[in-house]
Write an enzyme that holds these catalytic residues in place. Structure first.
Site, PDB file in Angstrom:
ATOM      1  N   GLU A  30       0.836  -1.216   0.000  1.00  0.00           N
ATOM      2  CA  GLU A  30       0.000   0.000   0.000  1.00  0.00           C
ATOM      3  C   GLU A  30       0.865   1.259   0.000  1.00  0.00           C
ATOM      4  OE1 GLU A  30      -2.901  -0.458   3.183  1.00  0.00           O
ATOM      5  OE2 GLU A  30      -4.180  -1.661   1.878  1.00  0.00           O
ATOM      6  N   GLU A  57      -5.474  -8.336  -1.338  1.00  0.00           N
ATOM      7  CA  GLU A  57      -6.152  -8.176  -0.044  1.00  0.00           C
ATOM      8  C   GLU A  57      -7.602  -7.829  -0.311  1.00  0.00           C
ATOM      9  OE1 GLU A  57      -4.646  -5.554   2.999  1.00  0.00           O
ATOM     10  OE2 GLU A  57      -2.577  -6.026   2.470  1.00  0.00           O
TER      11      GLU A  57
HETATM   12  C1  BG6 Z   1      -4.384  -3.092   4.656  1.00  0.00           C
HETATM   13  C2  BG6 Z   1      -3.049  -3.582   5.131  1.00  0.00           C
HETATM   14  O1  BG6 Z   1      -4.407  -1.728   4.882  1.00  0.00           O
HETATM   15  O2  BG6 Z   1      -5.528  -3.457   5.324  1.00  0.00           O
HETATM   16  C3  BG6 Z   1      -3.094  -4.721   6.118  1.00  0.00           C
HETATM   17  O3  BG6 Z   1      -2.187  -3.883   4.077  1.00  0.00           O
HETATM   18  C4  BG6 Z   1      -4.262  -4.510   7.059  1.00  0.00           C
HETATM   19  O4  BG6 Z   1      -1.858  -4.785   6.771  1.00  0.00           O
HETATM   20  C5  BG6 Z   1      -5.545  -4.511   6.258  1.00  0.00           C
HETATM   21  O5  BG6 Z   1      -4.320  -5.423   8.099  1.00  0.00           O
HETATM   22  C6  BG6 Z   1      -6.825  -4.361   7.077  1.00  0.00           C
HETATM   23  O6  BG6 Z   1      -6.727  -3.288   7.946  1.00  0.00           O
HETATM   24  P1  BG6 Z   1      -6.976  -3.506   9.513  1.00  0.00           P
HETATM   25  O7  BG6 Z   1      -6.685  -2.222  10.151  1.00  0.00           O
HETATM   26  O8  BG6 Z   1      -8.389  -3.925   9.619  1.00  0.00           O
HETATM   27  O9  BG6 Z   1      -6.032  -4.571   9.913  1.00  0.00           O
END
Ligand code: BG6
Length: 467
Positions: free
Chosen positions: A173, A362
Site C-alpha cells: 500500500e 487483499e
Molecule cells: C491493509 C493492510 O491496509 O488493510 C493490512 O495492508 C491490514 O496490513 C488490512 O491489516 C486491514 O486493515 P486492519 O486495520 O483492519 O487490519
C-alpha cells in the site's frame, strides 16, 4: 455460477510478518517501525523499553506455529500464500553489510513448508515496516541512502530465494504514506508535504531498483507494486464534484502511474507547483524509474465518495481515509463501506489504465466472531461479503480484465494493522486470543473455512450470483 476463473488462477490468502509472526526479538531480529507502534498505525509511536509488551510481540505466533497453519491453508486448497519478509530479520539495523543468517533460515523453512503442499509464495519486501535503525540513524526514507540499503536487502533475498519464490511485491500500500508517514516512510506524522513526497520519491526509486534486481536475479520472476485501491466516486454529478473526484483518485493512482509507466505523470507537476512542494528528482532517478513492474497488485476493502460541499465533508470524517460515506451502501462494524460492485469497477479502471495483469492481494471483512457452545463459528456475514466480491471478480474477468489471482486478507485471524486489535477478525481460521493478549492461541476452523475450500475446489463454480 459457471466458472469464469482461468485454470491457473492463484487462489489463496494474505498475511504480513508483523501481524502474524510475533517473535519480535527472536534469532537476532532488530526493532522495526511496527514494533514501535504497539497500538497500531493510528496509535502513538512508543519507544520500546525492555520487558515491555505489545500484542504484536507474540501476534499469533506464526513464527513457531507456521507448519500447522500452512497445513490448514493446504486443507482449503490454497494455491498461493502472500506473506512478507520482516526486513529486520535479515538486516536488524538496516545498514549492515552481512545479512543475519538465522533470519534468512527462517524464511527458507517457511517457503520449503509451503512447497511441500504446492503453495506458491507471493512475497512483499516491505509490509508497513522498516528497520527502526534506519529511522533513527538516517531519517528513514527522507534520506537518499535508504534507497541503497533497501536495494541491498532486496538483492540479498532475491539471491537467497530465487529458486523458491517467483512472485514478489515491493512496498505494501505504497500510497498510504500520504496518510501514515511513519508507517510508510519512517517520517514524523507532522512532516511537511515536501518532506513526505521526497521520501515517497526515494521509495519509488527503490521500488524500481528492486524491479530491476528481480529481473536480473530471479529466473522467470515477476514483480508487482501494491496499491491501496481506495476508489472514489463523486457524491453528486455536479461537474466540480466529478473533477475533484478525479483529482483525489489521482492522489493514489499517481503511485501506479510512476511504477507502471516509468515516470512522473504530467498532472503531478501542476500539483507540486500549486502546493509549493519541492522534490529533488535527479536524471539518474528518472533513468531508474523506467524499470516498470510486471503486474499491478492492490487491496480492496471499500469505496468512498468525494464532494466539494464543505459542510458534507466536515461531518463525514468517519474512516481512516476520511472518505465521505456513500448513502447507497451499508458499513461493516468498523465503518468500512461494503461495495462489491466497486471491485469490478476498480479492476476495470486499473486494467484500462495500465493494461497489465492485476492481482487482488487483499480483500475481506473485519468482524467480531462468536464461538458457539459446541465450538462452531458461523460466520455467514464473512461468507456473504467474500462471495459477493468474488462474483464481481468473475464479472470483471468476463469484461476482459486479466486477473492473476485473489488472496483474501487474513485467512487466519491476525492482529489488525490500524488499531492492533485481535477482535477485528478476517480469518477462515479462528485464533483463540483477545485484545488484551489472553487466550491459548489454539486454531479452529470457521464455517467460512469449508466455504472457501469449496470455492477453490470448484474454481469459483460454487459462488452464488444473487443478482
Ligand atoms: C491493509 C493492510 O491496509 O488493510 C493490512 O495492508 C491490514 O496490513 C488490512 O491489516 C486491514 O486493515 P486492519 O486495520 O483492519 O487490519
Amino acid at each position: 455460477m459457471s466458472s469464469k476463473f482461468p485454470d491457473h488462477f492463484l487462489w489463496g490468502g494474505a498475511v504480513a510478518a508483523n501481524q502474524v509472526e510475533g517473535a519480535y526479538q527472536t534469532d537476532g531480529k532488530g526493532l522495526s517501525t511496527s514494533d514501535l507502534q504497539p497500538q497500531g498505525i493510528f496509535g502513538a509511536i512508543t519507544p520500546r523499553v525492555d520487558g515491555d509488551s505489545g500484542i504484536k510481540d507474540v501476534a499469533i505466533d506464526f513464527y513457531h506455529r507456521y507448519p500447522q497453519d500452512i497445513a490448514l491453508f493446504a486443507e482449503m486448497g490454497f494455491k498461493c500464500l502472500r506473506t512478507s519478509i520482516a526486513w529486520t530479520r535479515i538486516f536488524p539495523q538496516g545498514d549492515e553489510e552481512a545479512p543475519n543468517e538465522a533470519g534468512l533460515a527462517f524464511y527458507d523453512r517457511l517457503f520449503d513448508e509451503m512447497a511441500r503442499y504446492g503453495i506458491q509464495p507471493l512475497v512483499t519486501l516491505s509490509h508497513y515496516e522498516m528497520p527502526y535503525g534506519l529511522v533513527k540513524q538516517y531519517g528513514g526514507w527522507g534520506n537518499r541512502k535508504t534507497i541503497g540499503f533497501f536495494e541491498h536487502y532486496a538483492r540479498t533475498v532475491f539471491e537467497r530465494y530465487k529458486h523458491k519464490v517467483q512472485h514478489w511485491l515491493t512496498f505494501n500500500e505504497i500510497n498510504m504514506s500520504l496518510h501514515a508517514p511513519f508507517t510508510g516512510v519512517g517520517l514524523a506524522e507532522d512532516s511537511s508535504k515536501s518532506e513526505i513526497y521526497q521520501a515517497i520519491h526515494h521509495q519509488l526509486v527503490a521500488s524500481a531498483r528492486a524491479v530491476k534486481a528481480c529481473h536480473e536475479i530471479v529466473p522467470g520472476g515477476k514483480i508487482g507494486n501494491m496499491l491501496l485501491g481506495g476508489i472514489l466516486y463523486p457524491l453528486s454529478c455536479k461537474p466540480e464534484d466529478v473533477l475533484e473526484t478525479q483529482r483525489q483518485n489521482r492522489d493514489w493512482l499517481f503511485f501506479g502511474d510512476v511504477q507502471a509507466r516509468g515516470g512522473y505523470p504530467a498532472y503531478m507537476r501542476r500539483y507540486f507547483r500549486e502546493n509549493g512542494i519541492q522534490v529533488e528528482i535527479t536524471a539518474e532517478d528518472q533513468q531508474a524509474l523506467r524499470e516498470t513492474i510486471d503486474f499491478i497488485s492492490f487491496s480492496y476493502y471499500m469505496s468512498g465518495c468525494v464532494t466539494t460541499d464543505e459542510a458534507q465533508n466536515n461531518t463525514a470524517r468517519t474512516n481512516i481515509l476520511n472518505m465521505v460515506p456513500n448513502p447507497h451502501l451499508a458499513s461493516s462494524e468498523w465503518g468500512w463501506q461494503i461495495d462489491p460492485v466497486g471491485l469490478r469497477y476498480l479492476l476495470n479502471v486499473l486494467y484500462d489504465r495500465y493494461q497489465k495483469p492485476l492481482f487482488i492481494v487483499e480483500n475481506g471483512l473485519g468482524a467480531k466472531d462468536r464461538v458457539e457452545a459446541d465450538g462452531s463459528i458461523n460466520d455467514d456475514y464473512r461468507i456473504n461479503y467474500l462471495n459477493d466480491h468474488l462474483v464481481q471478480v468473475a464479472e470483471a474477468i468476463d469484461d476482459g480484465v486479466e486477473v492473476m489471482g485473489y488472496t483474501s486478507w487474513g485467512p487466519i485471524d491476525l492482529v489488525s494493522a490500524s488499531k492492533a486489535e485481535m477482535s477485528k477478525r478476517y480469518g477462515f481460521i479462528y485464533v483463540d486470543r483477545d485484545d488484551a493478549g489472553n487466550g491459548s492461541l489454539e486454531r479452529r476452523r470457521k464455517k467460512s473455512f469449508y466455504w472457501y475450500r469449496d470455492v477453490i475446489q470448484s474454481n469459483g463454480n460454487s459462488l452464488k450470483n444473487k443478482a
